[in-house]
Enzyme design. Sequence first.
Site, PDB file in Angstrom:
ATOM      1  N   ASP A  10       0.612  -1.000  -0.068  1.00  0.00           N
ATOM      2  CA  ASP A  10      -0.201   0.343   0.268  1.00  0.00           C
ATOM      3  C   ASP A  10       1.198   1.134   0.113  1.00  0.00           C
ATOM      4  O   ASP A  10       1.078   1.618   0.901  1.00  0.00           O
ATOM      5  CB  ASP A  10      -0.852   0.402   1.089  1.00  0.00           C
ATOM      6  CG  ASP A  10      -1.845  -0.962   0.945  1.00  0.00           C
ATOM      7  OD1 ASP A  10      -2.717  -1.312  -0.083  1.00  0.00           O
ATOM      8  OD2 ASP A  10      -2.688  -1.446   2.197  1.00  0.00           O
ATOM      9  N   LYS A  31       0.692  -8.843  -2.399  1.00  0.00           N
ATOM     10  CA  LYS A  31      -0.324  -7.929  -3.291  1.00  0.00           C
ATOM     11  C   LYS A  31      -0.787  -6.819  -3.097  1.00  0.00           C
ATOM     12  O   LYS A  31      -0.173  -5.603  -2.544  1.00  0.00           O
ATOM     13  CB  LYS A  31      -1.544  -7.391  -1.649  1.00  0.00           C
ATOM     14  CG  LYS A  31      -2.811  -6.829  -1.880  1.00  0.00           C
ATOM     15  CD  LYS A  31      -4.208  -7.098  -0.994  1.00  0.00           C
ATOM     16  CE  LYS A  31      -4.370  -5.806   0.377  1.00  0.00           C
ATOM     17  NZ  LYS A  31      -5.231  -5.240  -0.542  1.00  0.00           N
ATOM     18  N   PHE A  61     -12.918  -5.057  -7.958  1.00  0.00           N
ATOM     19  CA  PHE A  61     -14.110  -4.675  -9.293  1.00  0.00           C
ATOM     20  C   PHE A  61     -15.477  -4.779  -9.044  1.00  0.00           C
ATOM     21  O   PHE A  61     -16.285  -5.874  -7.808  1.00  0.00           O
ATOM     22  CB  PHE A  61     -13.737  -6.189 -10.146  1.00  0.00           C
ATOM     23  CG  PHE A  61     -12.193  -6.298 -10.616  1.00  0.00           C
ATOM     24  CD1 PHE A  61     -12.146  -4.705 -11.138  1.00  0.00           C
ATOM     25  CD2 PHE A  61     -11.858  -7.285 -11.476  1.00  0.00           C
ATOM     26  CE1 PHE A  61     -11.073  -4.562 -12.078  1.00  0.00           C
ATOM     27  CE2 PHE A  61     -10.591  -6.731 -11.749  1.00  0.00           C
ATOM     28  CZ  PHE A  61     -10.022  -6.068 -12.122  1.00  0.00           C
ATOM     29  N   ASP A  63     -19.015  -3.972 -10.734  1.00  0.00           N
ATOM     30  CA  ASP A  63     -19.524  -3.329 -12.011  1.00  0.00           C
ATOM     31  C   ASP A  63     -20.794  -3.988 -12.466  1.00  0.00           C
ATOM     32  O   ASP A  63     -20.773  -5.208 -11.452  1.00  0.00           O
ATOM     33  CB  ASP A  63     -18.967  -2.722 -12.917  1.00  0.00           C
ATOM     34  CG  ASP A  63     -18.955  -1.831 -12.869  1.00  0.00           C
ATOM     35  OD1 ASP A  63     -20.884  -1.685 -14.080  1.00  0.00           O
ATOM     36  OD2 ASP A  63     -18.406  -1.052 -13.798  1.00  0.00           O
ATOM     37  N   ARG A 184      -4.630  -7.897  13.522  1.00  0.00           N
ATOM     38  CA  ARG A 184      -3.692  -7.022  14.064  1.00  0.00           C
ATOM     39  C   ARG A 184      -3.687  -7.808  15.633  1.00  0.00           C
ATOM     40  O   ARG A 184      -3.435  -8.726  16.141  1.00  0.00           O
ATOM     41  CB  ARG A 184      -4.744  -5.782  14.854  1.00  0.00           C
ATOM     42  CG  ARG A 184      -4.774  -5.442  14.289  1.00  0.00           C
ATOM     43  CD  ARG A 184      -4.032  -4.213  13.673  1.00  0.00           C
ATOM     44  NE  ARG A 184      -4.089  -2.953  12.778  1.00  0.00           N
ATOM     45  CZ  ARG A 184      -4.392  -2.929  11.656  1.00  0.00           C
ATOM     46  NH1 ARG A 184      -3.892  -4.366  11.015  1.00  0.00           N
ATOM     47  NH2 ARG A 184      -4.115  -1.980  10.507  1.00  0.00           N
ATOM     48  N   GLY A 213      -0.801  -5.682   6.785  1.00  0.00           N
ATOM     49  CA  GLY A 213      -0.788  -4.234   6.658  1.00  0.00           C
ATOM     50  C   GLY A 213       0.783  -3.108   7.419  1.00  0.00           C
ATOM     51  O   GLY A 213       2.019  -4.112   7.128  1.00  0.00           O
ATOM     52  N   ARG A 214      -0.276  -2.163   7.866  1.00  0.00           N
ATOM     53  CA  ARG A 214       0.056  -1.644   8.616  1.00  0.00           C
ATOM     54  C   ARG A 214       1.018  -2.325  10.083  1.00  0.00           C
ATOM     55  O   ARG A 214       2.449  -1.835   9.994  1.00  0.00           O
ATOM     56  CB  ARG A 214      -0.441  -0.261   8.692  1.00  0.00           C
ATOM     57  CG  ARG A 214      -0.317   0.833   7.644  1.00  0.00           C
ATOM     58  CD  ARG A 214      -2.239   1.325   7.886  1.00  0.00           C
ATOM     59  NE  ARG A 214      -3.427   0.522   8.172  1.00  0.00           N
ATOM     60  CZ  ARG A 214      -4.049   0.607   8.089  1.00  0.00           C
ATOM     61  NH1 ARG A 214      -4.644   2.221   8.375  1.00  0.00           N
ATOM     62  NH2 ARG A 214      -5.146  -0.103   7.446  1.00  0.00           N
TER      63      ARG A 214
HETATM   64  O1  LIG Z   1      -9.384  -6.885  -0.443  1.00  0.00           O
HETATM   65  C1  LIG Z   1      -8.550  -6.762   1.149  1.00  0.00           C
HETATM   66  O2  LIG Z   1      -7.276  -7.474   0.667  1.00  0.00           O
HETATM   67  C2  LIG Z   1      -8.537  -5.843   2.195  1.00  0.00           C
HETATM   68  C3  LIG Z   1     -10.527  -6.258   2.159  1.00  0.00           C
HETATM   69  C4  LIG Z   1     -11.646  -5.936   3.646  1.00  0.00           C
HETATM   70  O3  LIG Z   1     -12.325  -6.399   3.721  1.00  0.00           O
HETATM   71  N1  LIG Z   1     -10.485  -5.415   4.251  1.00  0.00           N
HETATM   72  C5  LIG Z   1      -8.984  -5.123   4.253  1.00  0.00           C
HETATM   73  O4  LIG Z   1      -8.731  -4.051   4.987  1.00  0.00           O
HETATM   74  N2  LIG Z   1      -7.805  -5.371   3.141  1.00  0.00           N
HETATM   75  C6  LIG Z   1      -7.073  -4.932   2.871  1.00  0.00           C
HETATM   76  O5  LIG Z   1      -5.956  -5.374   3.508  1.00  0.00           O
HETATM   77  C7  LIG Z   1      -5.468  -4.573   4.062  1.00  0.00           C
HETATM   78  C8  LIG Z   1      -5.337  -4.082   5.128  1.00  0.00           C
HETATM   79  O6  LIG Z   1      -4.487  -3.463   5.556  1.00  0.00           O
HETATM   80  P1  LIG Z   1      -4.175  -2.811   7.388  1.00  0.00           P
HETATM   81  O7  LIG Z   1      -4.888  -2.073   7.748  1.00  0.00           O
HETATM   82  O8  LIG Z   1      -2.254  -2.493   7.115  1.00  0.00           O
HETATM   83  O9  LIG Z   1      -2.992  -4.541   7.142  1.00  0.00           O
HETATM   84  C9  LIG Z   1      -5.488  -2.700   2.694  1.00  0.00           C
HETATM   85  O10 LIG Z   1      -5.040  -3.151   1.735  1.00  0.00           O
HETATM   86  C10 LIG Z   1      -6.283  -3.451   2.588  1.00  0.00           C
HETATM   87  O11 LIG Z   1      -7.243  -2.727   1.083  1.00  0.00           O
END
Ligand SMILES: O=C(O)c1cc(=O)[nH]c(=O)n1[C@@H]1O[C@H](COP(=O)(O)O)[C@@H](O)[C@H]1O
Length: 236
Positions: A10, A31, A61, A63, A184, A213-214
């Site tokens: 991200d 991802k 997606f 649509d 988390r 992620g974070r």
């Molecule tokens: O499709 C996803 O990956 C996704 C779906 C969802 O419901 N929630 C969600 O957080 N994500 C993705 O999962 C990642 C979570 O990142 P962190 O919150 O930094 O751990 C992000 O890239 C979001 O786009």
Amino acid sequence: MNEKIIVPLDVPDLDSAIALVDKLPQVTFWKVGLELFTSTGPKILEVLKSQEKRIFLDLKFHDIPNTVGGACRAAAGYGVDLLTIHATCGKDALKAAAEAVQIGAEKAGTKPPKLIAITLLTSISARQLAFDLKIPLELPEFALEMALLAQNSGLNGVVCSPEEVQQLRASCEKDFLLVCPGVRPTWADKGDQKRSLTPSQAITAGADYLVIGRPITAAAEPELAWNRIVEELNTV
Ligand SMILES: O=C(O)c1cc(=O)[nH]c(=O)n1[C@@H]1O[C@H](COP(=O)(O)O)[C@@H](O)[C@H]1O
């Protein structure tokens, strides 16, 4: 266990993405989401493939059937491992998407991605589902309905919150993939995630993959954060 962790790139541009990939050579599954793909297009996919990384192309997606079908056909040509669509596109669009990934991959001579549907974003709370989105179902029931819709439309799995994974594991077919963001560790900030559990809780509940992620990428020392999570998962 570390191959079950997917780390999102991200970040805003190709250079930042490459810097993150270089910083975390242990990560095997990355991802690519809306921000990075919108800014760099498929270039980042080539970089990841040249390093033999697995790729989750998270373009979510949403649509009409003809449009998502075309988008899925094009995305399947990249030879990625996972691809996302929103379950709320409805049955016709999900079916069109499931067919399109097969056609797109065949045309490109590559393996089709596993097509997985978002049930309900992990940033949405039960209160928001009821009051903002006006969905007259309890949140776990809504998530289950979306998962069953995806399964019955020929998709390979869903993205769901760790809070719902146990219920979905019990109700969906054995090989239906359950991918959980909103994970988390106890020591990390929740940020905008509303429905989260720890990595070990999510795996114990039946998740196939965790998207984290974070807690890793925004840590002062990402490698240390990665190691802490892998250690936690090795105790499951
Ligand atoms: O499709 C996803 O990956 C996704 C779906 C969802 O419901 N929630 C969600 O957080 N994500 C993705 O999962 C990642 C979570 O990142 P962190 O919150 O930094 O751990 C992000 O890239 C979001 O786009």
